[in-house]
Enzyme design. Structure first.
Site, PDB file in Angstrom:
ATOM      1  N   LYS A  11      -7.648   6.951   9.497  1.00 33.03           N
ATOM      2  CA  LYS A  11      -8.025   5.523   9.447  1.00 33.03           C
ATOM      3  C   LYS A  11      -8.609   5.029  10.777  1.00 33.03           C
ATOM      4  CE  LYS A  11      -6.163   4.784   5.282  1.00 33.03           C
ATOM      5  NZ  LYS A  11      -5.071   3.882   4.999  1.00 33.03           N
ATOM      6  N   ASP A  19       2.728  -2.982   8.339  1.00 30.59           N
ATOM      7  CA  ASP A  19       1.751  -2.899   7.256  1.00 30.59           C
ATOM      8  C   ASP A  19       0.782  -1.748   7.517  1.00 30.59           C
ATOM      9  OD1 ASP A  19       0.417  -3.569   4.925  1.00 30.59           O
ATOM     10  OD2 ASP A  19       0.239  -5.690   5.433  1.00 30.59           O
ATOM     11  N   GLU A  33      -0.897 -10.703   3.166  1.00 30.93           N
ATOM     12  CA  GLU A  33      -0.560  -9.878   4.344  1.00 30.93           C
ATOM     13  C   GLU A  33      -0.843 -10.630   5.642  1.00 30.93           C
ATOM     14  OE1 GLU A  33      -1.286  -5.447   2.394  1.00 30.93           O
ATOM     15  OE2 GLU A  33      -2.957  -6.482   3.309  1.00 30.93           O
ATOM     16  N   ALA A  45      -3.273  -0.094   6.921  1.00 23.72           N
ATOM     17  CA  ALA A  45      -4.622  -0.599   7.180  1.00 23.72           C
ATOM     18  C   ALA A  45      -5.616   0.350   6.535  1.00 23.72           C
ATOM     19  CB  ALA A  45      -4.883  -0.683   8.686  1.00 23.72           C
ATOM     20  N   LYS A  65      -8.279  -4.665   6.316  1.00 24.08           N
ATOM     21  CA  LYS A  65      -7.230  -4.508   5.314  1.00 24.08           C
ATOM     22  C   LYS A  65      -7.742  -5.050   3.981  1.00 24.08           C
ATOM     23  CE  LYS A  65      -2.998  -5.496   6.168  1.00 24.08           C
ATOM     24  NZ  LYS A  65      -2.705  -4.271   5.397  1.00 24.08           N
ATOM     25  N   GLY A 103       0.816  -1.214   0.000  1.00 23.93           N
ATOM     26  CA  GLY A 103       0.000   0.000   0.000  1.00 23.93           C
ATOM     27  C   GLY A 103       0.844   1.255   0.000  1.00 23.93           C
TER      28      GLY A 103
END
Ligand code: 5RP
Length: 227
Positions: free
Chosen positions: A125, A85, A107, A87, A98, A30
């Site tokens: 988020k 990672d 992931e 989200a 995700k 991402g």
């Protein structure tokens, strides 16, 4: 005008700075995660950081290669020290949606192999209830997908097959994505995840329940906190 990437970059850089020398880490996917790669490459150059990463998508693998970050196959390592990672949404209990980038199946596999999953997000988020603003991505096998869709919609949602250029979007695994809209959101992510886990035809869904360790949150002013 303020740089819309400030929050993403700030959270990503702070998380990349958590990576210890000699670590083997999971590399997420991402636009927020892309800044982690940038920072890791800078630390390799400036500090001689020794790091290798197991990528969660072909896009991340390609970007890491371009930046000279060494890659490992997940199957060649027993554990990962850390996975980092992005989200799409995160609630106050650190439950997460995700899959906005269609990479959630890999992931999750990478996150499950890590001692800790560190999530990096901008404040936008953070939500009270998952799934009110963002649809839940669900990866399905193309074979018999309409039957999987019926079973998924029986959980109280409507779905849309994700498309690109007029064709179903293909994941790195050769599967399709259904984006599931729950009108009242997802107040009980664990219950829904358990139901979806037991649904035939689903490869994996984007609900990450009880998987997250630290969360690195940044705002548009470049302030960061780790919780
Ligand atoms: C990809 C993901 C991404 O981490 C998520 O969609 C967040 O992406 P971005 O940082 O671009 O907002 O789950 O499958």
């Amino acid at each position: 005008m303020r740089d819309p990437n400030i929050a993403k970059r700030t959270a990503a850089f702070a998380a990349a700075d958590l990576v210890p020398d000699g670590a083997t880490i999971g590399l997420g996917s991402g636009s927020t995660f892309a800044f982690v790669l940038e920072r890791l490459a800078a630390r390799m150059r400036d500090e001689g950081l020794d790091v290798r990463g197991a990528p969660t998508s072909s896009a991340t693998a390609e970007r890491a290669r371009t930046l000279g970050i060494p890659l490992v196959s997940l199957d060649d390592v027993e554990r990962l020290d850390l996975a980092i990672d992005g989200a799409d949404e995160i609630d106050p209990n650190k439950q997460v949606i995700k899959g906005g980038g269609a990479a959630h199946t890999r992931e999750r596999i990478v996150a499950a192999a890590a001692d800790e999953l560190v999530i990096i997000v901008g404040e936008n988020k953070l939500v009270d209830v998952l799934g009110k603003a963002f649809r839940l991505p669900i990866e399905v096998l193309p074979f018999g997908w309409t039957h999987a869709r019926r079973r998924i919609e029986a959980t109280g949602c409507t779905t849309e097959l994700r498309q690109r250029g007029g064709e179903p979007l293909l994941t790195d695994n050769g599967n399709w994505i259904l984006d599931a809209a729950y009108p009242d959101g997802i107040p009980d992510p664990a219950a829904l995840a358990a139901t979806l886990d037991a649904t035939v035809g689903i490869v994996d869904h984007g609900l990450f329940v009880d998987m997250v360790g630290r969360v690195v949150v940044a705002d548009d002013e470049g302030r960061v906190r780790i919780q």
